[in-house]
Design a protein around this motif. Structure first.
Motif, PDB file in Angstrom:
ATOM      1  N   ALA A   1      72.272  50.683   4.460  1.00 58.09           N
ATOM      2  CA  ALA A   1      71.924  49.323   4.880  1.00 58.09           C
ATOM      3  C   ALA A   1      73.075  48.351   4.624  1.00 58.09           C
ATOM      4  CB  ALA A   1      70.669  48.870   4.134  1.00 58.09           C
ATOM      5  N   LEU A   2      73.693  48.428   3.435  1.00 53.45           N
ATOM      6  CA  LEU A   2      74.769  47.488   3.104  1.00 53.45           C
ATOM      7  C   LEU A   2      75.971  47.645   4.026  1.00 53.45           C
ATOM      8  CD1 LEU A   2      74.757  47.574  -0.820  1.00 53.45           C
ATOM      9  CD2 LEU A   2      73.829  45.804   0.687  1.00 53.45           C
ATOM     10  N   THR A   3      76.277  48.880   4.399  1.00 56.65           N
ATOM     11  CA  THR A   3      77.421  49.111   5.282  1.00 56.65           C
ATOM     12  C   THR A   3      77.127  48.631   6.690  1.00 56.65           C
ATOM     13  OG1 THR A   3      78.023  51.048   3.955  1.00 56.65           O
ATOM     14  CG2 THR A   3      79.043  50.843   6.127  1.00 56.65           C
ATOM     15  N   ILE A   4      75.925  48.896   7.174  1.00 51.51           N
ATOM     16  CA  ILE A   4      75.548  48.460   8.525  1.00 51.51           C
ATOM     17  C   ILE A   4      75.573  46.943   8.625  1.00 51.51           C
ATOM     18  CG2 ILE A   4      73.619  48.298  10.130  1.00 51.51           C
ATOM     19  CD1 ILE A   4      75.095  50.897  10.342  1.00 51.51           C
ATOM     20  N   PHE A   5      75.135  46.252   7.563  1.00 52.35           N
ATOM     21  CA  PHE A   5      75.111  44.787   7.573  1.00 52.35           C
ATOM     22  C   PHE A   5      76.460  44.172   7.199  1.00 52.35           C
ATOM     23  CE2 PHE A   5      70.478  45.442   7.273  1.00 52.35           C
ATOM     24  CZ  PHE A   5      70.065  44.576   8.281  1.00 52.35           C
ATOM     25  N   GLY A   6      77.460  45.018   6.950  1.00 52.24           N
ATOM     26  CA  GLY A   6      78.804  44.516   6.707  1.00 52.24           C
ATOM     27  C   GLY A   6      79.065  44.038   5.295  1.00 52.24           C
ATOM     28  N   VAL A   7      78.153  44.297   4.369  1.00 54.97           N
ATOM     29  CA  VAL A   7      78.341  43.867   2.980  1.00 54.97           C
ATOM     30  C   VAL A   7      79.354  44.759   2.274  1.00 54.97           C
ATOM     31  CG1 VAL A   7      77.189  43.483   0.752  1.00 54.97           C
ATOM     32  CG2 VAL A   7      75.991  42.964   2.897  1.00 54.97           C
ATOM     33  N   VAL A   8      79.334  46.064   2.599  1.00 56.74           N
ATOM     34  CA  VAL A   8      80.241  47.035   1.996  1.00 56.74           C
ATOM     35  C   VAL A   8      81.036  47.700   3.109  1.00 56.74           C
ATOM     36  CG1 VAL A   8      80.389  49.184   0.690  1.00 56.74           C
ATOM     37  CG2 VAL A   8      78.696  47.466   0.058  1.00 56.74           C
ATOM     38  N   SER A   9      82.312  47.920   2.852  1.00 59.15           N
ATOM     39  CA  SER A   9      83.143  48.598   3.843  1.00 59.15           C
ATOM     40  C   SER A   9      84.243  49.384   3.128  1.00 59.15           C
ATOM     41  CB  SER A   9      83.773  47.581   4.803  1.00 59.15           C
ATOM     42  OG  SER A   9      84.588  48.226   5.751  1.00 59.15           O
ATOM     43  N   ILE A  10      84.196  50.690   3.273  1.00 55.51           N
ATOM     44  CA  ILE A  10      85.215  51.580   2.708  1.00 55.51           C
ATOM     45  C   ILE A  10      85.711  52.498   3.819  1.00 55.51           C
ATOM     46  CG2 ILE A  10      85.702  53.384   1.009  1.00 55.51           C
ATOM     47  CD1 ILE A  10      83.608  52.201  -0.791  1.00 55.51           C
ATOM     48  N   SER A  11      86.993  52.713   3.860  1.00 56.28           N
ATOM     49  CA  SER A  11      87.602  53.509   4.920  1.00 56.28           C
ATOM     50  C   SER A  11      87.045  54.940   4.941  1.00 56.28           C
ATOM     51  CB  SER A  11      89.119  53.574   4.733  1.00 56.28           C
ATOM     52  OG  SER A  11      89.696  54.508   5.622  1.00 56.28           O
ATOM     53  N   PRO A  12      86.781  55.490   6.136  1.00 58.78           N
ATOM     54  CA  PRO A  12      86.362  56.896   6.241  1.00 58.78           C
ATOM     55  C   PRO A  12      87.366  57.864   5.627  1.00 58.78           C
ATOM     56  CG  PRO A  12      86.028  55.751   8.334  1.00 58.78           C
ATOM     57  CD  PRO A  12      86.794  54.812   7.449  1.00 58.78           C
ATOM     58  N   ARG A  13      88.640  57.466   5.543  1.00 53.84           N
ATOM     59  CA  ARG A  13      89.661  58.324   4.931  1.00 53.84           C
ATOM     60  C   ARG A  13      89.391  58.521   3.439  1.00 53.84           C
ATOM     61  NH1 ARG A  13      95.751  57.351   6.705  1.00 53.84           N
ATOM     62  NH2 ARG A  13      95.801  59.345   5.588  1.00 53.84           N
ATOM     63  N   VAL A  14      88.629  57.615   2.841  1.00 57.73           N
ATOM     64  CA  VAL A  14      88.226  57.762   1.444  1.00 57.73           C
ATOM     65  C   VAL A  14      86.848  58.412   1.357  1.00 57.73           C
ATOM     66  CG1 VAL A  14      87.656  56.519  -0.679  1.00 57.73           C
ATOM     67  CG2 VAL A  14      89.592  55.761   0.740  1.00 57.73           C
ATOM     68  N   VAL A  15      85.932  57.962   2.215  1.00 57.42           N
ATOM     69  CA  VAL A  15      84.545  58.416   2.149  1.00 57.42           C
ATOM     70  C   VAL A  15      84.417  59.898   2.486  1.00 57.42           C
ATOM     71  CG1 VAL A  15      82.246  58.164   3.172  1.00 57.42           C
ATOM     72  CG2 VAL A  15      83.599  56.129   2.623  1.00 57.42           C
ATOM     73  N   GLU A  16      85.041  60.344   3.564  1.00 54.05           N
ATOM     74  CA  GLU A  16      84.851  61.718   4.012  1.00 54.05           C
ATOM     75  C   GLU A  16      85.368  62.764   3.015  1.00 54.05           C
ATOM     76  OE1 GLU A  16      82.985  62.691   6.487  1.00 54.05           O
ATOM     77  OE2 GLU A  16      82.507  60.586   6.841  1.00 54.05           O
ATOM     78  N   PRO A  17      86.586  62.611   2.454  1.00 56.60           N
ATOM     79  CA  PRO A  17      86.993  63.575   1.419  1.00 56.60           C
ATOM     80  C   PRO A  17      86.096  63.520   0.185  1.00 56.60           C
ATOM     81  CG  PRO A  17      88.901  62.394   2.282  1.00 56.60           C
ATOM     82  CD  PRO A  17      87.690  61.695   2.812  1.00 56.60           C
ATOM     83  N   ALA A  18      85.621  62.317  -0.161  1.00 56.05           N
ATOM     84  CA  ALA A  18      84.757  62.191  -1.338  1.00 56.05           C
ATOM     85  C   ALA A  18      83.421  62.899  -1.113  1.00 56.05           C
ATOM     86  CB  ALA A  18      84.527  60.714  -1.654  1.00 56.05           C
ATOM     87  N   ILE A  19      82.895  62.847   0.105  1.00 56.39           N
ATOM     88  CA  ILE A  19      81.662  63.575   0.421  1.00 56.39           C
ATOM     89  C   ILE A  19      81.876  65.078   0.257  1.00 56.39           C
ATOM     90  CG2 ILE A  19      80.128  64.229   2.319  1.00 56.39           C
ATOM     91  CD1 ILE A  19      80.281  61.347   3.305  1.00 56.39           C
ATOM     92  N   ALA A  20      82.996  65.562   0.758  1.00 58.52           N
ATOM     93  CA  ALA A  20      83.313  66.993   0.617  1.00 58.52           C
ATOM     94  C   ALA A  20      83.453  67.380  -0.856  1.00 58.52           C
ATOM     95  CB  ALA A  20      84.601  67.312   1.380  1.00 58.52           C
ATOM     96  N   LEU A  21      84.074  66.502  -1.644  1.00 55.30           N
ATOM     97  CA  LEU A  21      84.235  66.771  -3.076  1.00 55.30           C
ATOM     98  C   LEU A  21      82.884  66.795  -3.786  1.00 55.30           C
ATOM     99  CD1 LEU A  21      86.384  67.239  -5.249  1.00 55.30           C
ATOM    100  CD2 LEU A  21      86.424  64.758  -5.644  1.00 55.30           C
ATOM    101  N   SER A  22      81.951  65.951  -3.342  1.00 59.41           N
ATOM    102  CA  SER A  22      80.616  65.937  -3.947  1.00 59.41           C
ATOM    103  C   SER A  22      79.901  67.272  -3.725  1.00 59.41           C
ATOM    104  CB  SER A  22      79.783  64.787  -3.369  1.00 59.41           C
ATOM    105  OG  SER A  22      79.402  65.030  -2.019  1.00 59.41           O
ATOM    106  N   ILE A  23      80.127  67.872  -2.564  1.00 57.52           N
ATOM    107  CA  ILE A  23      79.539  69.181  -2.270  1.00 57.52           C
ATOM    108  C   ILE A  23      80.073  70.226  -3.246  1.00 57.52           C
ATOM    109  CG2 ILE A  23      79.397  71.015  -0.532  1.00 57.52           C
ATOM    110  CD1 ILE A  23      79.685  68.755   1.584  1.00 57.52           C
ATOM    111  N   ALA A  24      81.383  70.206  -3.447  1.00 57.80           N
ATOM    112  CA  ALA A  24      81.990  71.164  -4.368  1.00 57.80           C
ATOM    113  C   ALA A  24      81.482  70.959  -5.797  1.00 57.80           C
ATOM    114  CB  ALA A  24      83.516  71.022  -4.325  1.00 57.80           C
ATOM    115  N   TYR A  25      81.331  69.701  -6.210  1.00 55.48           N
ATOM    116  CA  TYR A  25      80.928  69.419  -7.586  1.00 55.48           C
ATOM    117  C   TYR A  25      79.546  69.985  -7.904  1.00 55.48           C
ATOM    118  CZ  TYR A  25      79.471  67.091 -11.812  1.00 55.48           C
ATOM    119  OH  TYR A  25      78.990  66.858 -13.086  1.00 55.48           O
ATOM    120  N   VAL A  26      78.547  69.664  -7.060  1.00 61.71           N
ATOM    121  CA  VAL A  26      77.186  70.118  -7.388  1.00 61.71           C
ATOM    122  C   VAL A  26      77.108  71.642  -7.379  1.00 61.71           C
ATOM    123  CG1 VAL A  26      76.076  68.001  -6.568  1.00 61.71           C
ATOM    124  CG2 VAL A  26      76.418  69.892  -4.972  1.00 61.71           C
TER     125      VAL A  26
END
Length: 305
Positions: A174-199
């Motif tokens: 919700a916050l990203t869609i409404f423009g309150v939060v914005s982080i580059s996909p170049r940061v988000v996408e590798p971090a998502i992949a890292l979260s998979i490895a961690y769990v």
């Protein structure tokens, strides 16, 4: 009729001719119906305007196309001579009409592509989009959910993790869609992949829910919510049904995640969780494979933006 009357009539016609010639020769109207469910009108050459635009006989209140609208008509109440008007659904060839003075145009049929969807249409569409973003298109999210699921066969650890993850990604979606939060996909996408490895790696080290695991899953959920928002932005949200679309997309995502968990439970866990080989022969190899995939994706997403 006397000569004086004839001269007067000729003079009147000569004086009015430029005005009629100006109206017929230069007045043009172009109406376009856009795929974002708005319409625009361009009027060229008319000096007097009193526009009456109607959808299905109801006067247009704004530049938004009403839901369920089927036809459009145009009228300039102050027009006094014939002029041309073209109607076009966006990216389609225009249809031209000639209108006599202040007459109403013939109804123009709107393309389904430009008519706003109803709330029911939006609900169904974005519910499906949310579900299919997980199953079958969200392979990385599927692996993350499976990583959460493989930690323990008990209901409480799975419920605690999934609830934490759901709350977190709902917030950042919700916050990203409404423009309150914005982080580059170049940061988000590798971090998502890292979260998979961690769990998955943690599954190799323990079979019980540790206090910090729920907090870490919550943090990862914040990242995944930004990933969901990126997809939703690409899909686009209808302006007049923004909130229902956002909510139902999120519900669809949750349904997809639950479908993954239910499938894993039915295929393996419901009959094998009590077996002595369940953890060494299923949980450990599956977690190792998920961890390796997550590490590979992390390096790939860092190297290839």
């Amino acid at each position: 009729m006397g000569i004086a009357h004839i001269r007067t009539l000729i003079l009147a016609l000569l004086l009015s001719a430029p005005a009629f010639a100006h109206e017929i020769g230069t007045t043009r109207v172009r109406v376009v119906f856009h795929h974002d469910h708005t319409w625009t009108a361009e009027v060229i050459g008319a000096r007097n305007l009193d526009i009456e635009a109607r959808f299905d006989g109801v006067k247009a209140a704004s530049r938004d196309i009403p839901p369920h609208a089927k036809t459009f008509t145009w009228r300039n109440r102050k027009a006094y001579a014939t002029y041309s008007i073209s109607f076009a659904n966006e990216r389609e060839a225009p249809a031209r009409q000639w209108i006599e003075g202040d007459a109403t145009s013939a109804p123009f049929t709107l393309s389904r592509a430009v008519i706003p969807p109803t709330r029911l249409d939006v609900t169904a569409q974005y519910l499906i989009l949310g579900f299919t973003h997980i199953v079958p298109h969200g392979f990385d999210h599927i692996l993350f959910v499976l990583g959460l699921f493989l930690l323990s066969t008990k209901v409480k650890p799975v419920l605690a993790q999934v609830t934490s993850f759901t709350v977190a990604h709902s917030i950042t979606l919700a916050l990203t869609i409404f423009g309150v939060v914005s982080i580059s996909p170049r940061v988000v996408e590798p971090a998502i992949a890292l979260s998979i490895a961690y769990v998955a790696i943690e599954n190799l080290m323990t079979s019980s829910l540790k206090p910090w695991r729920v907090a870490i899953v919550f943090a990862f959920g914040l990242l995944h919510g930004m990933g969901f928002a990126g997809v939703l932005k690409d899909l686009g949200l209808p302006r007049n049904q923004f909130v229902p679309a956002l909510i139902t997309f999120n519900v669809g995502v949750e349904a997809g995640q639950l479908a993954v968990i239910a499938t894993a439970w039915l295929l393996v866990v419901c009959w094998a969780h009590s077996k002595t080989w369940y953890r060494p022969r299923f949980v450990m190899p599956a977690s190792a494979l998920i961890a390796a995939t997550g590490i590979f994706w992390t390096l790939q997403r860092i190297a290839i933006p």
